[in-house]
Design a protein around this motif. Structure first.
Motif, PDB file in Angstrom:
ATOM      1  N   THR A 290       0.852  -1.189   0.000  1.00  0.00           N
ATOM      2  CA  THR A 290       0.000   0.000   0.000  1.00  0.00           C
ATOM      3  C   THR A 290       0.885   1.234   0.000  1.00  0.00           C
ATOM      4  O   THR A 290       1.769   1.384   0.850  1.00  0.00           O
ATOM      5  N   TYR A 291       0.637   2.091  -0.992  1.00  0.00           N
ATOM      6  CA  TYR A 291       1.311   3.385  -1.085  1.00  0.00           C
ATOM      7  C   TYR A 291       0.294   4.446  -0.694  1.00  0.00           C
ATOM      8  O   TYR A 291      -0.862   4.410  -1.112  1.00  0.00           O
ATOM      9  N   GLU A 292       0.732   5.428   0.107  1.00  0.00           N
ATOM     10  CA  GLU A 292      -0.172   6.503   0.512  1.00  0.00           C
ATOM     11  C   GLU A 292       0.598   7.821   0.505  1.00  0.00           C
ATOM     12  O   GLU A 292       1.735   7.891   0.971  1.00  0.00           O
ATOM     13  N   VAL A 293      -0.037   8.860  -0.058  1.00  0.00           N
ATOM     14  CA  VAL A 293       0.559  10.193  -0.069  1.00  0.00           C
ATOM     15  C   VAL A 293      -0.490  11.140   0.504  1.00  0.00           C
ATOM     16  O   VAL A 293      -1.623  11.209   0.018  1.00  0.00           O
ATOM     17  N   THR A 294      -0.107  11.862   1.567  1.00  0.00           N
ATOM     18  CA  THR A 294      -1.013  12.813   2.211  1.00  0.00           C
ATOM     19  C   THR A 294      -0.459  14.216   2.077  1.00  0.00           C
ATOM     20  O   THR A 294       0.733  14.407   1.803  1.00  0.00           O
ATOM     21  N   GLY A 295      -1.286  15.191   2.263  1.00  0.00           N
ATOM     22  CA  GLY A 295      -0.912  16.589   2.137  1.00  0.00           C
ATOM     23  C   GLY A 295      -2.030  17.313   1.421  1.00  0.00           C
ATOM     24  O   GLY A 295      -3.179  16.880   1.430  1.00  0.00           O
ATOM     25  N   SER A 296      -1.688  18.408   0.750  1.00  0.00           N
ATOM     26  CA  SER A 296      -2.703  19.134  -0.015  1.00  0.00           C
ATOM     27  C   SER A 296      -2.126  19.505  -1.367  1.00  0.00           C
ATOM     28  O   SER A 296      -0.908  19.580  -1.536  1.00  0.00           O
ATOM     29  N   GLY A 297      -3.020  19.718  -2.313  1.00  0.00           N
ATOM     30  CA  GLY A 297      -2.573  20.078  -3.653  1.00  0.00           C
ATOM     31  C   GLY A 297      -2.348  18.856  -4.530  1.00  0.00           C
ATOM     32  O   GLY A 297      -3.017  17.842  -4.382  1.00  0.00           O
ATOM     33  N   THR A 298      -1.380  18.992  -5.438  1.00  0.00           N
ATOM     34  CA  THR A 298      -1.080  17.901  -6.374  1.00  0.00           C
ATOM     35  C   THR A 298       0.411  17.587  -6.359  1.00  0.00           C
ATOM     36  O   THR A 298       1.238  18.445  -6.043  1.00  0.00           O
TER      37      THR A 298
ATOM     38  N   LEU B   6      -4.156  15.152  -3.843  1.00  0.00           N
ATOM     39  CA  LEU B   6      -3.954  14.567  -2.517  1.00  0.00           C
ATOM     40  C   LEU B   6      -5.226  14.716  -1.700  1.00  0.00           C
ATOM     41  O   LEU B   6      -5.960  15.688  -1.886  1.00  0.00           O
ATOM     42  N   PRO B   7      -5.475  13.797  -0.800  1.00  0.00           N
ATOM     43  CA  PRO B   7      -4.716  12.595  -0.481  1.00  0.00           C
ATOM     44  C   PRO B   7      -4.878  11.526  -1.574  1.00  0.00           C
ATOM     45  O   PRO B   7      -5.894  11.461  -2.250  1.00  0.00           O
ATOM     46  N   TRP B   8      -3.863  10.680  -1.687  1.00  0.00           N
ATOM     47  CA  TRP B   8      -3.828   9.636  -2.719  1.00  0.00           C
ATOM     48  C   TRP B   8      -3.412   8.337  -2.042  1.00  0.00           C
ATOM     49  O   TRP B   8      -2.517   8.312  -1.196  1.00  0.00           O
TER      50      TRP B   8
END
Length: 170
Positions: A75-83, A105-107
Protein backbone atom coordinates in the motif's frame (compact mmCIF):
# COMPACT_ATOMS: atom_id res chain seq x y z
CA UNK A 1 17.87 -68.13 -100.58
CA UNK A 2 20.46 -65.47 -100.97
CA UNK A 3 22.72 -64.00 -98.33
CA UNK A 4 20.59 -60.92 -98.11
CA UNK A 5 17.47 -62.91 -97.55
CA UNK A 6 19.16 -64.93 -94.83
CA UNK A 7 20.35 -61.80 -93.02
CA UNK A 8 16.83 -60.35 -93.18
CA UNK A 9 15.39 -63.58 -91.82
CA UNK A 10 17.96 -63.64 -88.98
CA UNK A 11 17.26 -59.98 -88.15
CA UNK A 12 13.53 -60.61 -88.14
CA UNK A 13 13.99 -63.62 -85.86
CA UNK A 14 16.23 -61.61 -83.49
CA UNK A 15 13.69 -58.73 -83.27
CA UNK A 16 10.88 -61.19 -82.67
CA UNK A 17 12.91 -62.91 -79.92
CA UNK A 18 13.51 -59.53 -78.20
CA UNK A 19 9.78 -58.69 -78.35
CA UNK A 20 8.92 -62.12 -77.01
CA UNK A 21 11.38 -61.63 -74.12
CA UNK A 22 9.74 -58.28 -73.11
CA UNK A 23 6.29 -59.88 -73.34
CA UNK A 24 7.47 -62.79 -71.23
CA UNK A 25 8.65 -60.39 -68.44
CA UNK A 26 5.26 -58.66 -68.39
CA UNK A 27 3.44 -61.98 -68.46
CA UNK A 28 5.57 -63.39 -65.62
CA UNK A 29 4.74 -60.50 -63.22
CA UNK A 30 1.17 -60.26 -64.40
CA UNK A 31 1.11 -56.43 -64.09
CA UNK A 32 3.03 -53.37 -65.28
CA UNK A 33 5.94 -51.98 -63.17
CA UNK A 34 4.49 -49.56 -60.54
CA UNK A 35 7.51 -49.04 -58.29
CA UNK A 36 7.57 -45.30 -58.98
CA UNK A 37 3.93 -44.94 -57.98
CA UNK A 38 4.53 -46.83 -54.73
CA UNK A 39 7.48 -44.60 -53.81
CA UNK A 40 5.50 -41.42 -54.62
CA UNK A 41 2.59 -42.68 -52.49
CA UNK A 42 4.88 -43.40 -49.54
CA UNK A 43 6.46 -39.93 -49.74
CA UNK A 44 3.03 -38.28 -49.95
CA UNK A 45 1.80 -40.24 -46.92
CA UNK A 46 4.89 -39.23 -44.91
CA UNK A 47 4.38 -35.54 -45.78
CA UNK A 48 0.71 -35.76 -44.82
CA UNK A 49 1.65 -37.34 -41.51
CA UNK A 50 4.12 -34.56 -40.70
CA UNK A 51 1.53 -31.87 -41.51
CA UNK A 52 -1.07 -33.60 -39.34
CA UNK A 53 1.45 -33.92 -36.49
CA UNK A 54 2.23 -30.19 -36.74
CA UNK A 55 -1.45 -29.25 -36.56
CA UNK A 56 -2.17 -31.52 -33.60
CA UNK A 57 1.02 -30.58 -31.76
CA UNK A 58 0.28 -26.85 -32.15
CA UNK A 59 -2.84 -27.30 -30.02
CA UNK A 60 -0.82 -28.88 -27.23
CA UNK A 61 1.83 -26.14 -27.19
CA UNK A 62 -0.86 -23.48 -26.64
CA UNK A 63 -1.97 -25.15 -23.43
CA UNK A 64 1.31 -24.69 -21.58
CA UNK A 65 0.74 -23.77 -17.95
CA UNK A 66 1.05 -20.08 -17.26
CA UNK A 67 3.97 -18.94 -15.17
CA UNK A 68 2.77 -17.25 -12.00
CA UNK A 69 5.07 -14.90 -10.13
CA UNK A 70 4.55 -14.72 -6.35
CA UNK A 71 3.48 -11.25 -5.21
CA UNK A 72 2.98 -9.31 -2.00
CA UNK A 73 0.36 -6.68 -1.21
CA UNK A 74 1.88 -3.18 -0.97
CA UNK A 75 0.00 0.00 0.00
CA UNK A 76 1.31 3.38 -1.09
CA UNK A 77 -0.17 6.50 0.51
CA UNK A 78 0.56 10.19 -0.07
CA UNK A 79 -1.01 12.81 2.21
CA UNK A 80 -0.91 16.59 2.14
CA UNK A 81 -2.70 19.13 -0.01
CA UNK A 82 -2.57 20.08 -3.65
CA UNK A 83 -1.08 17.90 -6.37
CA UNK A 84 2.13 15.88 -6.82
CA UNK A 85 3.81 13.80 -9.48
CA UNK A 86 4.48 10.31 -8.21
CA UNK A 87 6.17 7.15 -9.41
CA UNK A 88 5.62 3.73 -7.84
CA UNK A 89 6.46 0.06 -8.39
CA UNK A 90 3.43 -2.12 -9.16
CA UNK A 91 2.74 -5.50 -10.80
CA UNK A 92 5.42 -5.20 -13.52
CA UNK A 93 7.75 -8.21 -13.35
CA UNK A 94 10.08 -6.35 -15.72
CA UNK A 95 10.55 -3.65 -13.09
CA UNK A 96 8.80 -0.82 -14.94
CA UNK A 97 7.41 1.85 -12.67
CA UNK A 98 3.95 3.41 -12.88
CA UNK A 99 3.91 7.20 -13.20
CA UNK A 100 1.01 9.42 -12.13
CA UNK A 101 1.27 13.13 -13.01
CA UNK A 102 -0.72 15.75 -11.09
CA UNK A 103 -2.22 13.34 -8.54
CA UNK A 104 -4.66 15.12 -6.20
CA UNK A 105 -3.95 14.57 -2.52
CA UNK A 106 -4.72 12.60 -0.48
CA UNK A 107 -3.83 9.64 -2.72
CA UNK A 108 -3.76 5.94 -1.81
CA UNK A 109 -3.26 2.73 -3.83
CA UNK A 110 -2.81 -0.93 -2.88
CA UNK A 111 -1.07 -3.06 -5.52
CA UNK A 112 0.55 -6.47 -5.86
CA UNK A 113 4.34 -6.23 -6.26
CA UNK A 114 6.33 -9.24 -7.52
CA UNK A 115 8.55 -10.79 -4.86
CA UNK A 116 12.10 -9.87 -5.78
CA UNK A 117 11.14 -6.29 -6.76
CA UNK A 118 11.48 -3.71 -4.01
CA UNK A 119 8.39 -1.56 -3.49
CA UNK A 120 9.14 2.12 -3.98
CA UNK A 121 7.22 5.36 -4.23
CA UNK A 122 8.77 8.69 -5.15
CA UNK A 123 6.92 12.02 -4.94
CA UNK A 124 7.79 15.43 -6.42
CA UNK A 125 5.97 18.59 -5.44
CA UNK A 126 5.15 21.17 -8.07
CA UNK A 127 6.41 24.71 -8.55
CA UNK A 128 4.03 26.01 -5.87
CA UNK A 129 5.69 23.77 -3.27
CA UNK A 130 3.88 22.77 -0.10
CA UNK A 131 4.24 19.70 2.06
CA UNK A 132 3.46 16.08 1.23
CA UNK A 133 4.18 12.85 3.05
CA UNK A 134 4.57 9.40 1.47
CA UNK A 135 4.08 6.17 3.39
CA UNK A 136 4.71 2.55 2.42
CA UNK A 137 3.17 -0.59 3.96
CA UNK A 138 3.96 -4.21 2.99
CA UNK A 139 1.27 -6.80 3.78
CA UNK A 140 -0.40 -4.28 6.09
CA UNK A 141 2.74 -3.44 8.09
CA UNK A 142 4.16 0.10 7.97
CA UNK A 143 7.67 0.08 6.47
CA UNK A 144 8.71 3.69 5.86
CA UNK A 145 7.49 7.28 5.52
CA UNK A 146 9.14 10.48 4.29
CA UNK A 147 8.16 14.12 3.83
CA UNK A 148 8.74 16.51 0.92
CA UNK A 149 8.58 20.29 1.42
CA UNK A 150 9.10 23.43 -0.63
CA UNK A 151 9.17 24.12 -4.35
CA UNK A 152 9.83 20.91 -6.27
CA UNK A 153 10.38 19.11 -2.95
CA UNK A 154 11.12 15.39 -3.23
CA UNK A 155 10.67 12.36 -1.02
CA UNK A 156 11.07 8.62 -1.55
CA UNK A 157 9.77 5.69 0.45
CA UNK A 158 11.10 2.21 -0.21
CA UNK A 159 11.20 -1.17 1.40
CA UNK A 160 12.07 -4.75 0.64
CA UNK A 161 9.79 -7.70 0.24
CA UNK A 162 10.57 -10.69 2.39
CA UNK A 163 11.09 -14.02 0.64
CA UNK A 164 8.12 -15.86 -0.81
CA UNK A 165 6.68 -16.77 2.63
CA UNK A 166 3.13 -15.46 2.67
CA UNK A 167 3.34 -14.30 -0.94
CA UNK A 168 0.35 -14.75 -3.20
CA UNK A 169 0.56 -16.60 -6.50
CA UNK A 170 -0.72 -14.04 -9.06
Amino acid sequence: MGDEDRESAVAAETGKAARDSESADSVRSGRPDRTGLLIAGAVLAACGGLVLYGVLDADRSDSKPEHHTPTASVTYEVTGSGTVDLTFQARSVAGKATVVRGARLPWRRTVEVPVGRDPLISIVLGEDGGTARCALAVRGRHVQSATATGNFGRATCSGSLPAAAGAKQG
